[in-house]
Motif scaffolding. Sequence first.
Motif, PDB file in Angstrom:
ATOM      1  N   ALA A  94       0.810  -1.219   0.000  1.00 30.22           N
ATOM      2  CA  ALA A  94       0.000   0.000   0.000  1.00 30.22           C
ATOM      3  C   ALA A  94       0.843   1.267   0.000  1.00 30.22           C
ATOM      4  CB  ALA A  94      -0.929  -0.003   1.214  1.00 30.22           C
ATOM      5  N   LEU A  95       1.968   1.241   0.731  1.00 32.66           N
ATOM      6  CA  LEU A  95       2.732   2.469   0.947  1.00 32.66           C
ATOM      7  C   LEU A  95       4.029   2.552   0.141  1.00 32.66           C
ATOM      8  CD1 LEU A  95       2.322   2.787   4.848  1.00 32.66           C
ATOM      9  CD2 LEU A  95       0.923   3.843   3.058  1.00 32.66           C
ATOM     10  N   HIS A  96       4.552   1.389  -0.285  1.00 30.90           N
ATOM     11  CA  HIS A  96       5.772   1.334  -1.112  1.00 30.90           C
ATOM     12  C   HIS A  96       6.967   2.013  -0.432  1.00 30.90           C
ATOM     13  CE1 HIS A  96       3.056  -0.077  -4.211  1.00 30.90           C
ATOM     14  NE2 HIS A  96       2.328   1.027  -4.058  1.00 30.90           N
ATOM     15  N   ILE A  97       7.139   1.714   0.851  1.00 28.72           N
ATOM     16  CA  ILE A  97       8.268   2.254   1.609  1.00 28.72           C
ATOM     17  C   ILE A  97       8.890   1.125   2.440  1.00 28.72           C
ATOM     18  CG2 ILE A  97       7.439   4.648   1.756  1.00 28.72           C
ATOM     19  CD1 ILE A  97       6.284   3.964   4.529  1.00 28.72           C
ATOM     20  N   PRO A  98      10.121   1.295   2.921  1.00 28.73           N
ATOM     21  CA  PRO A  98      10.719   0.281   3.809  1.00 28.73           C
ATOM     22  C   PRO A  98       9.907   0.134   5.094  1.00 28.73           C
ATOM     23  CG  PRO A  98      12.395   1.812   3.001  1.00 28.73           C
ATOM     24  CD  PRO A  98      11.068   2.396   2.622  1.00 28.73           C
ATOM     25  N   ILE A  99       9.790  -1.110   5.572  1.00 26.41           N
ATOM     26  CA  ILE A  99       9.018  -1.380   6.784  1.00 26.41           C
ATOM     27  C   ILE A  99       9.818  -2.257   7.737  1.00 26.41           C
ATOM     28  CG2 ILE A  99       6.949  -2.487   7.729  1.00 26.41           C
ATOM     29  CD1 ILE A  99       5.456  -1.622   5.229  1.00 26.41           C
ATOM     30  N   GLY A 100      10.097  -1.719   8.921  1.00 20.97           N
ATOM     31  CA  GLY A 100      10.735  -2.490   9.983  1.00 20.97           C
ATOM     32  C   GLY A 100       9.681  -3.226  10.789  1.00 20.97           C
ATOM     33  N   PHE A 101      10.040  -4.393  11.330  1.00 18.53           N
ATOM     34  CA  PHE A 101       9.041  -5.252  11.971  1.00 18.53           C
ATOM     35  C   PHE A 101       9.656  -5.966  13.160  1.00 18.53           C
ATOM     36  CE2 PHE A 101       6.421  -9.343  11.624  1.00 18.53           C
ATOM     37  CZ  PHE A 101       5.273  -8.786  12.160  1.00 18.53           C
ATOM     38  N   ASP A 102       8.938  -5.949  14.290  1.00 17.98           N
ATOM     39  CA  ASP A 102       9.408  -6.682  15.465  1.00 17.98           C
ATOM     40  C   ASP A 102       8.236  -6.885  16.417  1.00 17.98           C
ATOM     41  OD1 ASP A 102      11.201  -7.885  17.369  1.00 17.98           O
ATOM     42  OD2 ASP A 102      12.797  -6.663  16.516  1.00 17.98           O
ATOM     43  N   THR A 103       8.513  -7.528  17.552  1.00 16.67           N
ATOM     44  CA  THR A 103       7.473  -7.736  18.552  1.00 16.67           C
ATOM     45  C   THR A 103       7.158  -6.434  19.281  1.00 16.67           C
ATOM     46  OG1 THR A 103       9.047  -8.287  20.301  1.00 16.67           O
ATOM     47  CG2 THR A 103       8.273 -10.107  18.917  1.00 16.67           C
ATOM     48  N   ASP A 104       5.987  -6.385  19.896  1.00 14.84           N
ATOM     49  CA  ASP A 104       5.611  -5.189  20.648  1.00 14.84           C
ATOM     50  C   ASP A 104       6.571  -4.935  21.813  1.00 14.84           C
ATOM     51  OD1 ASP A 104       4.704  -7.464  21.974  1.00 14.84           O
ATOM     52  OD2 ASP A 104       2.650  -6.755  22.228  1.00 14.84           O
ATOM     53  N   VAL A 105       7.002  -6.012  22.483  1.00 14.83           N
ATOM     54  CA  VAL A 105       7.905  -5.816  23.624  1.00 14.83           C
ATOM     55  C   VAL A 105       9.316  -5.450  23.175  1.00 14.83           C
ATOM     56  CG1 VAL A 105       6.732  -7.045  25.469  1.00 14.83           C
ATOM     57  CG2 VAL A 105       7.979  -8.349  23.750  1.00 14.83           C
ATOM     58  N   ASN A 106       9.775  -5.991  22.052  1.00 15.91           N
ATOM     59  CA  ASN A 106      11.058  -5.532  21.515  1.00 15.91           C
ATOM     60  C   ASN A 106      10.966  -4.074  21.096  1.00 15.91           C
ATOM     61  OD1 ASN A 106      12.844  -7.634  21.870  1.00 15.91           O
ATOM     62  ND2 ASN A 106      12.772  -8.377  19.771  1.00 15.91           N
ATOM     63  N   GLY A 107       9.814  -3.671  20.583  1.00 17.53           N
ATOM     64  CA  GLY A 107       9.614  -2.263  20.247  1.00 17.53           C
ATOM     65  C   GLY A 107       9.736  -1.367  21.464  1.00 17.53           C
ATOM     66  N   SER A 108       9.107  -1.778  22.564  1.00 17.16           N
ATOM     67  CA  SER A 108       9.196  -0.994  23.796  1.00 17.16           C
ATOM     68  C   SER A 108      10.621  -0.947  24.326  1.00 17.16           C
ATOM     69  CB  SER A 108       8.266  -1.588  24.859  1.00 17.16           C
ATOM     70  OG  SER A 108       6.912  -1.413  24.489  1.00 17.16           O
ATOM     71  N   LEU A 109      11.302  -2.085  24.252  1.00 15.81           N
ATOM     72  CA  LEU A 109      12.704  -2.123  24.678  1.00 15.81           C
ATOM     73  C   LEU A 109      13.549  -1.205  23.810  1.00 15.81           C
ATOM     74  CD1 LEU A 109      15.121  -3.227  26.251  1.00 15.81           C
ATOM     75  CD2 LEU A 109      15.116  -5.214  24.727  1.00 15.81           C
ATOM     76  N   LEU A 110      13.319  -1.236  22.513  1.00 14.08           N
ATOM     77  CA  LEU A 110      14.088  -0.390  21.597  1.00 14.08           C
ATOM     78  C   LEU A 110      13.848   1.089  21.890  1.00 14.08           C
ATOM     79  CD1 LEU A 110      16.032  -0.530  19.180  1.00 14.08           C
ATOM     80  CD2 LEU A 110      14.034  -0.524  17.670  1.00 14.08           C
ATOM     81  N   GLY A 111      12.618   1.436  22.264  1.00 17.94           N
ATOM     82  CA  GLY A 111      12.328   2.814  22.661  1.00 17.94           C
ATOM     83  C   GLY A 111      13.144   3.229  23.867  1.00 17.94           C
TER      84      GLY A 111
END
Length: 292
Positions: A94-111
Amino acid sequence: MLYGALEAGGTKMVCAIGDENGKILEQISIPTVSPEETMPKIIDWFKNKNIESLGIAAFGPIDLDRNSPTYGSFTTTPKLKWANYNIVKDMKDALHIPIGFDTDVNGSLLGEITYGQAKGLTDAVYITIGTGVGGGVMSNGKLVHGMLHPELGHMKLLPYEGDTYKGHCPYHGNCLEGMAAGPAIEERWGRKAIELKDDAKVWDMEAFYIAQALCNIILIMSPQIIILGGGVMHQLQLFPLIREKVKEMLNGYLKTSELADIDHYIVPASLNDDQGIMGCIKLAIDEKELEG
């Protein structure tokens, strides 16, 4: 530059736009119903936002193996309408852009690693204790995936003395999620956690189960910090109880500067519950750099 963030939760999808400093500029929430109903609203919101890339941190289990034909999909999720749905593919189409993907908890940790109190560290653990229990792990500067991704909420635990509760988890019974998540507290005591705030035994038992899990994590992963988030951890009286029980359970076996200053080792989340979205922004930034 502008980056998109999608924190895909079990009850709501939080969509946001942010900059390279993690600043959230715009944000909305869309109910998590089914892919057919929810995803068109998300796609419409992100279109024409001029974002460079998008980071998605999702409830799981999810397929994080980039070499897998189902990379970007939800797998055996209990949210059956989302099982086998490939959120990364549809967003990319839909967006034609790069998309990073991970778990919700890894996302929180990365924040927390990028913008919060774990900044500058290479080994950290983030655990959310709410409706369920999940954990994100960074080891040697990299988020841990492995065979799938860590499922810290499902380690088995020894029972608290006198606790006859069998556990809420349909898979494992007396795992961390089964014994300490919000639904387990409510089922065991017959009232919601917030209504039990002044009952000392409730929180002594809760701290026992959480501390036991943290000792396992400390001994196996040796993190430099452990961050605890989620609705249950809004009961701030838990933190001193957990720290004390961790010290008791470790029984002096480990001598480190971190454990000597345990008040700054086992800590609450620091980004006003925005750590997940801010982690998604970092996922987007990293994916843009990876794809050039």
